[in-house]
Each structure stands twice: as structure tokens, then as C-alpha cells.
Write a protein that holds these residues in place. Sequence first.
Motif, mmCIF file in Angstrom:
data_model
loop_
_atom_site.group_PDB
_atom_site.id
_atom_site.type_symbol
_atom_site.label_atom_id
_atom_site.label_comp_id
_atom_site.label_asym_id
_atom_site.label_seq_id
_atom_site.Cartn_x
_atom_site.Cartn_y
_atom_site.Cartn_z
ATOM 1 N N LEU A 95 0.830 -1.203 0.000
ATOM 2 C CA LEU A 95 0.000 0.000 0.000
ATOM 3 C C LEU A 95 0.866 1.254 0.000
ATOM 4 O O LEU A 95 1.999 1.239 0.486
ATOM 5 C CB LEU A 95 -0.906 0.035 1.234
ATOM 6 N N GLY A 96 0.322 2.324 -0.530
ATOM 7 C CA GLY A 96 0.914 3.646 -0.414
ATOM 8 C C GLY A 96 0.011 4.530 0.419
ATOM 9 O O GLY A 96 -1.039 4.102 0.905
ATOM 10 N N ILE A 97 0.416 5.785 0.582
ATOM 11 C CA ILE A 97 -0.375 6.765 1.326
ATOM 12 C C ILE A 97 -0.414 8.046 0.503
ATOM 13 O O ILE A 97 0.627 8.591 0.127
ATOM 14 C CB ILE A 97 0.226 7.071 2.713
ATOM 15 N N GLY A 98 -1.625 8.532 0.220
ATOM 16 C CA GLY A 98 -1.759 9.794 -0.479
ATOM 17 C C GLY A 98 -1.506 10.979 0.436
ATOM 18 O O GLY A 98 -1.535 10.848 1.674
ATOM 19 N N ASP A 99 -1.265 12.142 -0.141
ATOM 20 C CA ASP A 99 -1.021 13.338 0.663
ATOM 21 C C ASP A 99 -2.175 13.639 1.611
ATOM 22 O O ASP A 99 -1.974 14.251 2.667
ATOM 23 C CB ASP A 99 -0.803 14.552 -0.250
ATOM 24 N N ASP A 100 -3.388 13.237 1.243
ATOM 25 C CA ASP A 100 -4.573 13.486 2.072
ATOM 26 C C ASP A 100 -4.870 12.339 3.027
ATOM 27 O O ASP A 100 -5.858 12.381 3.765
ATOM 28 C CB ASP A 100 -5.792 13.743 1.191
ATOM 29 N N GLY A 101 -4.031 11.296 3.020
ATOM 30 C CA GLY A 101 -4.244 10.167 3.912
ATOM 31 C C GLY A 101 -5.053 9.041 3.320
ATOM 32 O O GLY A 101 -5.414 8.101 4.033
ATOM 33 N N HIS A 102 -5.330 9.084 2.018
ATOM 34 C CA HIS A 102 -6.054 7.950 1.430
ATOM 35 C C HIS A 102 -5.082 6.790 1.196
ATOM 36 O O HIS A 102 -3.870 6.981 1.069
ATOM 37 C CB HIS A 102 -6.774 8.347 0.147
ATOM 38 N N THR A 103 -5.642 5.610 1.163
ATOM 39 C CA THR A 103 -4.878 4.429 0.770
ATOM 40 C C THR A 103 -5.790 3.558 -0.070
ATOM 41 O O THR A 103 -7.008 3.595 0.091
ATOM 42 C CB THR A 103 -4.324 3.666 1.982
#
Length: 238
Positions: free
Chosen positions: A138-146
Motif C-alpha cells: 500500500l501507499g499513502i496519499g497526501d490526504d491520507g487515502h490508501t
Amino acid sequence: MILKIYDTPLVTARRLIEHLLGKMDKFRQERPFHLALSGGETPALMFELWAREYSQDTHWEKLHLWWVDERCVPYWDSDSNYGLVRTLLTTVVLIPGEHIHAMRGEGNPEGEALRYGAEMVDYLPLRMGYPCFDLVFLGIGDDGHTASVFPGNGELLTTIASCVATRNPHTGQQRLTVTGQPLILSGEICFLVTGEKKSHIVGEVIGNPECCPASYVAHCGNHVSFFLDKSAAKKITP
């Protein structure tokens, strides 16, 4: 939760590949090993490195590839997560075609979500009634989405559906995503995050279990590890 911090993105990607290969070597069950992939710049580095340096070390006959999310575009579009993996990895290595479980971004989103969810049930082991992977990247978006579970879509973390159609709230782009329960119930979750621009959200995710979808998955998931470079780890408080 385990934090693994390395000097550069290249070393971080290399260590994650080696971690996967070690898990596969220890996997003794008489069934395939199911790995779910994410898209993005850092995974792209990992896919290229995997094909170039680790292909001969990978038991492709044992590995099945899945995707945690997809943009609703055809695979030849530059936005396609599957298209990225296809270009950098699966057309380069000797993985059987039937081991590649791609989301069909060009199809009807709602229909494809149902189809992919059914395919997950057909192939994956079940835990608490949900189909689950052996390992998830998994990654993490700048807004905290995954995956494609964004802030404001908290219902996707607990829905009984395994795969749903959704939208990126910032762009309106249609997406497909595996939901929260199959992710957190999977055998292991590895977050791969690099770069200083991600350091703030990494610190938030690790320090606050309720700040965003990525933090929910990180704090509720089975055997969660973070593979970070030093720049992404700057905001982590002891």
C-alpha cells in the motif's frame, strides 16, 4: 507495527522486494501466494527493479498478482495502475498470464467492482467471511487515502462488499477499490512511502489511528510494516 527506514528510495524498494521473496520462500501452503499491488512513483521504481534484478529469484509459478485499486481508464492509458505494472514488470518476466488478476478499468465501474469482488472470492482464502491476500503493498496519499479509500468515505472501511466503484473527491475521476476489511484481514500489509513531501502524512498516520483511511488500515491491520526512506520518516515522533 514495524518501521523500517532506509537511506534512499532505491534501497527502500530493494528491501521490500527482498522482504516479499523471503515471505514467499517461507510460504509452505499447497496453494498460490497472493500479492496485491498499488500504483504510484515509488512502486514504479520497485517494479522496474524487480524485473531487472530479482526476476530469477522469484517463483513466478507460485505468485498471483492483484490490484488494490484502479482508475477507470483502459490499461494503455498512462493513469492505469495495471498498465504501469504491465509495462515495467509482467511483460518482462515469466509470470503466467492466468496469474495476473487485473481490474478492468475500461469496463462499467459498478459491474467491474462486482466482477472483481467475485473473482477475489473464487481465488483468495477467506477470513471472517472476506477474501484476503497473503501480502498487500500500500501507499499513502497526501490526504491520507490508501488504495482508493479517501477521507470522507469511511463507510468503505467497513462495508461488506470486497470491491466497490468510487470517485476521487479531488478530481472526480472514477475509481475501483478493494475495501477496508479485505485489506486489514490480509496476512500482512506493507506500506511503501518515500520522499519528504510525504513525511507529514506519514507522521500523522503512525501517530494517530483515527486521522484518515490509511491510519485505520495501519492500526487495525494484521502484521503491518512501513518501508520508508529517511526523508519520509522525518516527522515520526518517538
